[in-house]
Motif scaffolding. Structure first.
Motif, mmCIF file in Angstrom:
data_model
loop_
_atom_site.group_PDB
_atom_site.id
_atom_site.type_symbol
_atom_site.label_atom_id
_atom_site.label_comp_id
_atom_site.label_asym_id
_atom_site.label_seq_id
_atom_site.Cartn_x
_atom_site.Cartn_y
_atom_site.Cartn_z
ATOM 1 N N UNK A 1 0.783 -1.059 0.191
ATOM 2 C CA UNK A 1 0.080 0.048 0.136
ATOM 3 C C UNK A 1 0.945 1.299 -0.248
ATOM 4 N N UNK A 2 1.788 1.204 1.148
ATOM 5 C CA UNK A 2 2.871 2.282 0.789
ATOM 6 C C UNK A 2 3.650 2.493 -0.458
ATOM 7 N N UNK A 3 3.809 1.347 -1.196
ATOM 8 C CA UNK A 3 4.423 1.360 -2.392
ATOM 9 C C UNK A 3 3.912 2.113 -3.382
ATOM 10 N N UNK A 4 2.444 1.760 -3.627
ATOM 11 C CA UNK A 4 1.550 2.221 -4.591
ATOM 12 C C UNK A 4 1.102 3.597 -4.289
ATOM 13 N N UNK A 5 1.134 3.893 -3.050
ATOM 14 C CA UNK A 5 0.541 5.466 -2.624
ATOM 15 C C UNK A 5 2.012 6.305 -3.021
ATOM 16 N N UNK A 6 3.055 5.765 -2.504
ATOM 17 C CA UNK A 6 4.281 6.831 -2.917
ATOM 18 C C UNK A 6 4.515 6.883 -4.577
ATOM 19 N N UNK A 7 4.338 5.773 -5.273
ATOM 20 C CA UNK A 7 4.515 5.756 -6.688
ATOM 21 C C UNK A 7 3.423 6.728 -7.148
ATOM 22 N N UNK A 8 2.228 6.475 -6.811
ATOM 23 C CA UNK A 8 1.064 7.829 -7.292
ATOM 24 C C UNK A 8 1.632 9.009 -7.034
ATOM 25 N N UNK A 9 2.186 9.349 -5.857
ATOM 26 C CA UNK A 9 2.542 10.675 -5.482
ATOM 27 C C UNK A 9 3.466 11.145 -6.368
ATOM 28 N N UNK A 10 4.412 10.374 -6.738
ATOM 29 C CA UNK A 10 5.661 10.858 -7.500
ATOM 30 C C UNK A 10 5.018 11.267 -8.997
ATOM 31 N N UNK A 11 4.095 10.553 -9.536
ATOM 32 C CA UNK A 11 3.894 10.833 -10.711
ATOM 33 C C UNK A 11 2.504 11.959 -11.135
#
Length: 117
Positions: A28-38
């Motif tokens: 969940x953290x990985x998906x959230x962080x990835x979305x924030x970066x893009x």
């Protein structure tokens, strides 16, 4: 987690935040962080010109530095800006009263059909 809070954080709040993070799956953290970066929401800024916007920033925020909040304020010049000197990223715990007051103001304007924009 302690580093996400500002000066004088309540140890119980830090512990509660730690418990919430520990209960969150790494995926969940990985998906959230990835979305924030893009994400780039600047195309939506014109729509925000028609509504009241409040930007609340913790001056000691290490994840979203106050300089970014100030840049957002420049991009949205009609927005109100609240800079909380001793707070970090965890404003719902650190500045509950300030956030509640901003929300109350937004709701009052919506009910009255007025806008500061």
């Amino acid at each position: 987690m302690r580093g996400l809070f500002g000066d004088g954080a309540d140890p119980a709040d830090v512990e509660a935040a730690c418990e919430q993070v520990a209960a969150t799956k790494l995926t969940t953290f990985a998906a959230f962080y990835g979305a924030l970066l893009g994400v780039d929401q600047r195309a939506g800024f014109p729509a925000l010109e028609r509504v009241r916007v409040s930007i609340v920033a913790g001056r000691l925020d290490s994840l979203m530095p106050v300089t970014r909040a100030r840049a957002l304020r420049v991009a949205l010049p009609h927005a109100t800006f609240v800079d909380i000197a001793r707070s970090g990223h965890m404003l719902p715990w650190e500045a509950t009263d300030v956030l509640a007051e901003e929300v109350r103001g937004l709701l009052a304007e919506m009910r009255a059909g007025t806008s500061t924009a």
